[in-house]
Design an enzyme around this catalytic site. Sequence first.
Site, PDB file in Angstrom:
ATOM      1  N   PHE A 193       0.867  -1.176   0.000  1.00  0.00           N
ATOM      2  CA  PHE A 193       0.000   0.000   0.000  1.00  0.00           C
ATOM      3  C   PHE A 193       0.901   1.222   0.000  1.00  0.00           C
ATOM      4  O   PHE A 193       1.608   1.492   0.973  1.00  0.00           O
ATOM      5  CB  PHE A 193      -0.935   0.055   1.205  1.00  0.00           C
ATOM      6  CG  PHE A 193      -1.825   1.270   1.161  1.00  0.00           C
ATOM      7  CD1 PHE A 193      -2.988   1.262   0.419  1.00  0.00           C
ATOM      8  CD2 PHE A 193      -1.472   2.438   1.816  1.00  0.00           C
ATOM      9  CE1 PHE A 193      -3.793   2.391   0.331  1.00  0.00           C
ATOM     10  CE2 PHE A 193      -2.261   3.571   1.739  1.00  0.00           C
ATOM     11  CZ  PHE A 193      -3.433   3.556   0.999  1.00  0.00           C
ATOM     12  N   ASP A 238       9.587   2.766   1.534  1.00  0.00           N
ATOM     13  CA  ASP A 238       8.416   3.574   1.909  1.00  0.00           C
ATOM     14  C   ASP A 238       8.269   3.483   3.418  1.00  0.00           C
ATOM     15  O   ASP A 238       7.724   2.525   3.961  1.00  0.00           O
ATOM     16  CB  ASP A 238       7.172   3.046   1.198  1.00  0.00           C
ATOM     17  CG  ASP A 238       5.922   3.842   1.531  1.00  0.00           C
ATOM     18  OD1 ASP A 238       5.923   4.569   2.541  1.00  0.00           O
ATOM     19  OD2 ASP A 238       4.921   3.707   0.808  1.00  0.00           O
ATOM     20  N   LYS A 285       3.274  11.367   6.678  1.00  0.00           N
ATOM     21  CA  LYS A 285       2.463  11.201   7.880  1.00  0.00           C
ATOM     22  C   LYS A 285       3.061  11.901   9.100  1.00  0.00           C
ATOM     23  O   LYS A 285       2.857  13.091   9.272  1.00  0.00           O
ATOM     24  CB  LYS A 285       2.184   9.724   8.124  1.00  0.00           C
ATOM     25  CG  LYS A 285       1.276   9.112   7.049  1.00  0.00           C
ATOM     26  CD  LYS A 285       0.687   7.801   7.456  1.00  0.00           C
ATOM     27  CE  LYS A 285      -0.126   7.171   6.334  1.00  0.00           C
ATOM     28  NZ  LYS A 285      -1.319   7.929   5.957  1.00  0.00           N
TER      29      LYS A 285
END
Length: 413
Positions: A154, A239, A268
């Site tokens: 994801f 990531d 984030k």
Amino acid sequence: MTGIQTTEAGILPFSDTQAHVELTEAYAAHNYHPLRVVLSSGEGAWVTDVEGRRYLDCLAGYSALNFGHSHPRLVARATEQLTRLTLTSRAFYNDQLGPFARDLAALTGKELILPMNSGAEAVETAIKVARKWAYLVKGVPESQATIVAMEGNFHGRTTTIVSFSNDAAATAHYAPYTPGFRLVPYGDLEALAAAVDETTAAVLLEPVQGEAGVIVPPEGYLQGVRALCNSSGVLMMADEIQSGLARTGRTFACDHEDVVPDVYILGKALGGGLYPVSAIAADGDVLSVITPGTHGSTFGGNPLAAAIGREVVAMLETGEFQERAATLGARLDAGLGALIGQGIDTVRTRGLWAGVDISPDLATGRHVCEQLLDLGILAKEAHGQTVRLAPPLVASEEDVDLLVGAFAEICSG
């Protein structure tokens, strides 16, 4: 459309959960299926809904809120910058970007950073950099560069990113898909080696797969990926949008295997839960392929984002949050592990991050999250039977015990 109730003056009764739910469902596209709670304030690891009920936030904005809600240090820095300068565009220099870039480069051990806004934008940036590097540096023939990614990944929901997802919900009806990607099973070094060839620009992976249910790779896997990339002349792109910035008990999840990727992809928590901030970090031999006019963002690197991001980096430099994640994560792992066989099939943890596989005999993951909500705990299911847990790193030992106790109560029926 409706049934939405207002007062005689036409004002929504803001303490009315049902009214907020109806208003949102009436006017916001249904791209999420939220639990039925309407949050209005938060402090630390706790949030309060519009009717005054308090909840322990065990999702933390998918790790965007590693430092909790309204961390006073971050709020103070953001407030200060709000009164000075928020946006210039990169048509001009600003006095916040340079210090932020320097400090984030030092934290990652890289020479350069390229700031963006959302995590998906950072991933898209990494893809563009890898392809351009392949053509200008590695010598891959134009339009032939490939990137190897992992099944169960994801990385976001842009058209390009969903093109290399194997999640049917994320990909269905969005064709034609962007070519140039190969998928291999996560954790399988042999399959990865077989997929890498002379056209391969990069290997893109999450050091821990978050959306897939907090999937921790086999021991030595990241080192194996690093060695393969070295021997094949391929970029390793990690990531760390969810796994990085102290979530796993180290600054980066790659640190658990002493691995340094060629490209860090960050987001984030880099914005402290206050503002969208993302970036990639790499050395000059990689990021030098980006030149004026070839990539950009109106908001990327703006003064407010840079000020917040720099404060986040300063907080991480103390090691306090990494240590808290490791200590609290061990406590969570022990507590949940004791429930295996009593309604929980498996628990996977890395720092203060857990994937809890619920026994089908007990309930679905969604139903457990609804039960947790009734017990004052906010969590989110993943892929049917898994509940993901990522409390803010400012949570207390008592908060962790409360979370474990809630699971124990559900498991006991």
